[in-house]
Design a protein around this motif. Structure first.
Motif, PDB file in Angstrom:
ATOM      1  N   GLY A 347       0.787  -1.234   0.000  1.00 52.94           N
ATOM      2  CA  GLY A 347       0.000   0.000   0.000  1.00 52.94           C
ATOM      3  C   GLY A 347       0.809   1.270   0.000  1.00 52.94           C
ATOM      4  O   GLY A 347       0.414   2.276   0.605  1.00 52.94           O
ATOM      5  N   ILE A 348       1.941   1.292  -0.728  1.00 52.66           N
ATOM      6  CA  ILE A 348       2.791   2.485  -0.671  1.00 52.66           C
ATOM      7  C   ILE A 348       2.283   3.608  -1.573  1.00 52.66           C
ATOM      8  O   ILE A 348       2.457   4.773  -1.270  1.00 52.66           O
ATOM      9  N   GLU A 349       1.664   3.259  -2.716  1.00 52.93           N
ATOM     10  CA  GLU A 349       1.204   4.284  -3.651  1.00 52.93           C
ATOM     11  C   GLU A 349      -0.006   3.741  -4.414  1.00 52.93           C
ATOM     12  O   GLU A 349       0.132   2.816  -5.207  1.00 52.93           O
ATOM     13  N   PRO A 350      -1.186   4.311  -4.206  1.00 52.97           N
ATOM     14  CA  PRO A 350      -2.398   3.758  -4.826  1.00 52.97           C
ATOM     15  C   PRO A 350      -2.352   3.702  -6.346  1.00 52.97           C
ATOM     16  O   PRO A 350      -2.928   2.798  -6.951  1.00 52.97           O
ATOM     17  N   ALA A 351      -1.684   4.665  -6.972  1.00 53.00           N
ATOM     18  CA  ALA A 351      -1.676   4.724  -8.441  1.00 53.00           C
ATOM     19  C   ALA A 351      -0.642   3.809  -9.067  1.00 53.00           C
ATOM     20  O   ALA A 351      -0.638   3.642 -10.295  1.00 53.00           O
ATOM     21  N   LEU A 352       0.240   3.209  -8.251  1.00 51.34           N
ATOM     22  CA  LEU A 352       1.305   2.382  -8.815  1.00 51.34           C
ATOM     23  C   LEU A 352       0.759   1.121  -9.468  1.00 51.34           C
ATOM     24  O   LEU A 352       1.192   0.726 -10.555  1.00 51.34           O
ATOM     25  N   GLY A 353      -0.221   0.468  -8.820  1.00 50.16           N
ATOM     26  CA  GLY A 353      -0.817  -0.740  -9.375  1.00 50.16           C
ATOM     27  C   GLY A 353      -1.494  -0.497 -10.722  1.00 50.16           C
ATOM     28  O   GLY A 353      -1.223  -1.213 -11.697  1.00 50.16           O
ATOM     29  N   PRO A 354      -2.380   0.511 -10.817  1.00 47.19           N
ATOM     30  CA  PRO A 354      -2.994   0.799 -12.125  1.00 47.19           C
ATOM     31  C   PRO A 354      -1.981   1.164 -13.203  1.00 47.19           C
ATOM     32  O   PRO A 354      -2.119   0.748 -14.349  1.00 47.19           O
ATOM     33  N   LEU A 355      -0.943   1.938 -12.833  1.00 43.48           N
ATOM     34  CA  LEU A 355       0.073   2.306 -13.820  1.00 43.48           C
ATOM     35  C   LEU A 355       0.808   1.069 -14.315  1.00 43.48           C
ATOM     36  O   LEU A 355       1.025   0.912 -15.531  1.00 43.48           O
ATOM     37  N   ALA A 356       1.190   0.174 -13.396  1.00 42.27           N
ATOM     38  CA  ALA A 356       1.886  -1.048 -13.800  1.00 42.27           C
ATOM     39  C   ALA A 356       0.992  -1.920 -14.669  1.00 42.27           C
ATOM     40  O   ALA A 356       1.462  -2.526 -15.644  1.00 42.27           O
ATOM     41  N   THR A 357      -0.292  -2.003 -14.325  1.00 44.90           N
ATOM     42  CA  THR A 357      -1.218  -2.806 -15.126  1.00 44.90           C
ATOM     43  C   THR A 357      -1.311  -2.272 -16.550  1.00 44.90           C
ATOM     44  O   THR A 357      -1.199  -3.028 -17.525  1.00 44.90           O
ATOM     45  N   ALA A 358      -1.509  -0.952 -16.684  1.00 50.58           N
ATOM     46  CA  ALA A 358      -1.604  -0.344 -18.012  1.00 50.58           C
ATOM     47  C   ALA A 358      -0.295  -0.503 -18.780  1.00 50.58           C
ATOM     48  O   ALA A 358      -0.288  -0.798 -19.983  1.00 50.58           O
ATOM     49  N   TYR A 359       0.817  -0.327 -18.085  1.00 52.02           N
ATOM     50  CA  TYR A 359       2.139  -0.428 -18.710  1.00 52.02           C
ATOM     51  C   TYR A 359       2.378  -1.831 -19.269  1.00 52.02           C
ATOM     52  O   TYR A 359       2.809  -2.004 -20.417  1.00 52.02           O
ATOM     53  N   VAL A 360       2.088  -2.856 -18.448  1.00 49.79           N
ATOM     54  CA  VAL A 360       2.286  -4.237 -18.896  1.00 49.79           C
ATOM     55  C   VAL A 360       1.312  -4.592 -20.016  1.00 49.79           C
ATOM     56  O   VAL A 360       1.684  -5.265 -20.982  1.00 49.79           O
ATOM     57  N   LEU A 361       0.073  -4.136 -19.900  1.00 42.90           N
ATOM     58  CA  LEU A 361      -0.899  -4.408 -20.959  1.00 42.90           C
ATOM     59  C   LEU A 361      -0.419  -3.856 -22.297  1.00 42.90           C
ATOM     60  O   LEU A 361      -0.550  -4.502 -23.345  1.00 42.90           O
ATOM     61  N   ILE A 362       0.162  -2.663 -22.269  1.00 41.05           N
ATOM     62  CA  ILE A 362       0.650  -2.043 -23.510  1.00 41.05           C
ATOM     63  C   ILE A 362       1.831  -2.830 -24.079  1.00 41.05           C
ATOM     64  O   ILE A 362       1.847  -3.196 -25.262  1.00 41.05           O
ATOM     65  N   LEU A 363       2.816  -3.121 -23.224  1.00 37.67           N
ATOM     66  CA  LEU A 363       4.051  -3.722 -23.730  1.00 37.67           C
ATOM     67  C   LEU A 363       3.938  -5.211 -24.012  1.00 37.67           C
ATOM     68  O   LEU A 363       4.670  -5.746 -24.836  1.00 37.67           O
ATOM     69  N   VAL A 364       3.020  -5.909 -23.332  1.00 37.33           N
ATOM     70  CA  VAL A 364       2.861  -7.326 -23.627  1.00 37.33           C
ATOM     71  C   VAL A 364       2.157  -7.514 -24.970  1.00 37.33           C
ATOM     72  O   VAL A 364       2.259  -8.589 -25.590  1.00 37.33           O
TER      73      VAL A 364
END
Length: 419
Positions: A347-364
């Motif tokens: 729980g360090i940064e609420p926006a980190l999870g959504p950003l990582a999800t979008a980032y991986v979705l784009i690059l995968v």
């Protein structure tokens, strides 16, 4: 009633994952983005939130991470890791600098703080071994000259995770400098000890674990992996690192047999892990971070291509092979989600999870495309920039028979004429 609801929910999840995997296989791309989207659909803020099976899915997701790292360790022997570390470490340093720094800088620019910067650096640094291996197989490039360069970079990234994961585990736990140093020292000591034992006594370990009965082999290896992972987590090292080291320690026929037996379990629980990550990401939180994720994906696609190009050039690979190596390394996937998942749990940064999800979705999704088209696009751009050759006027010469003694003598003396 609760048991019946659990069976219905979990059965629906497994069936849905199977159908999504078949759909991805039909179109020859990785099922990871579909699994993430499924998690988004059934998680908080999704179409149909789950309830009864969420706790079991969480346990399955943890087992999925452990099996992912175990199977990754089985791909390499300790001698391979030591050899790659000695000969390819400059490529590893370039890879870290070009691809981890953009993630750290992006986190700091968004005001997330140093801990989130370390986490996002890992998300943008590590390529997806699973996606890349599948892409190289689909494109028939396993025997290409640039393939050892690609594999060396992936091996160095995987080895670096044995150091990186304990660092972020300590940072996310909020321990002090002294405790964090102790945790890192323990992790490095354990990793070094396992590598030493695997190099010197790997055959004895494999002989001890080995069994002609697949059932006994499966139980011993799986039990040993979960035990070591649990002990590692108790020592604040990382369950994933413990599983990775167990995989390295096993070699030969035991590694091959274990790989065959555990591959279906790995695929099942890894899919559950991606769904679990999506479950804990609110779909409404993705649009605000979509532009930063896209910008980060564009930047780190370029840096990965540059990494592969430089490493392949250093290895003496031709220009076309350099571009293929760079394009193949672009895909991110399971490791990026594992790293982001640790941060989301803390729980360090609420926006980190959504950003990582979008980032991986784009690059995968982009990764297989860059692997296929980077080299022809680079060749097309190069041909557009190269001026056309000047056509010189033909100079009349004395006609001669091409088989005349003079021609044969000139061709024998002039290498250019022979060419």
């Amino acid at each position: 009633m609760h048991s019946a609801l659990f069976l219905i929910e979990f059965g629906a999840i497994i069936l849905g994952l199977g159908l999504l995997g078949r759909l991805a296989g039909r179109f020859h791309f990785s099922p990871i983005p579909l699994y993430l989207l499924a998690g988004l659909a059934f998680g908080t803020g999704g179409l149909l939130p789950m309830g009864a099976s969420e706790e079991f899915v969480a346990i399955g997701a943890e087992i999925g991470v452990i099996l992912l790292l175990l199977m990754l360790g089985l791909e390499y022997t300790a001698s391979d890791l030591v050899s790659n570390l000695k000969t390819q470490y400059p490529a590893g340093l370039v890879d870290f600098t070009l691809n981890a720094v953009p993630g750290a800088v992006a986190a700091l620019l968004m005001g997330w703080g140093p801990v989130a910067a370390v986490v996002l650096a890992g998300v943008t640094w590590i390529s997806s071994s699973g996606v890349i291996a599948k892409v190289m197989g689909d494109l028939g490039r396993v025997g290409n000259r640039e393939t050892p360069v690609i594999l060396s970079i992936l091996v160095l990234e995987d080895l670096a995770m044995a150091v990186y994961l304990p660092i972020i585990t300590a940072l996310l736990a909020g321990v002090g400098l002294a405790a964090g140093s102790i945790t890192l020292a323990i992790a490095l000591g354990v990793a070094g000890l396992v590598l030493f034992v695997a190099v010197r006594y790997g055959r004895h370990i494999s002989r001890f674990v080995s069994s002609d009965d697949p059932e006994k082999l499966l139980l011993v290896v799986l039990g040993l992996t979960l035990l070591v992972a649990g002990v590692a987590q108790q020592l604040q090292v990382s369950a994933a690192v413990g599983a990775f080291l167990v995989g390295i320690a096993l070699s030969g026929e035991v590694a091959e047999g274990t790989h065959t037996l555990l591959s279906p379990l790995r695929d099942l629980f890894a899919a559950v892990f991606f769904v679990f990550f999506g479950l804990h990401t609110d779909p409404a939180s993705i649009p605000p971070v979509l532009l930063p994720a896209l910008a980060l994906a564009v930047v780190t696609s370029g840096t990965k291509i540059a990494t592969g190009y430089w490493a392949a050039k250093r290895a003496g690979v031709g220009v076309k092979g350099r571009w293929r190596a760079g394009g193949t390394l672009v895909a991110r996937g399971e490791f990026s989600i594992v790293i982001a998942g640790l941060a989301v749990t803390a729980g360090i940064e609420p926006a980190l999870g959504p950003l990582a999800t979008a980032y991986v979705l784009i690059l995968v999704v982009i990764g297989p495309l860059t692997a296929r088209y980077t080299e022809p696009v680079a060749a097309w751009v190069g041909s557009r920039r190269t001026p056309p050759p000047r056509i010189l006027a033909a100079v009349p010469s004395r006609p001669q028979s091409p088989e005349s003694p003079e021609d044969l003598k000139d061709q024998a003396q002039d290498p250019a004429a022979r060419a």
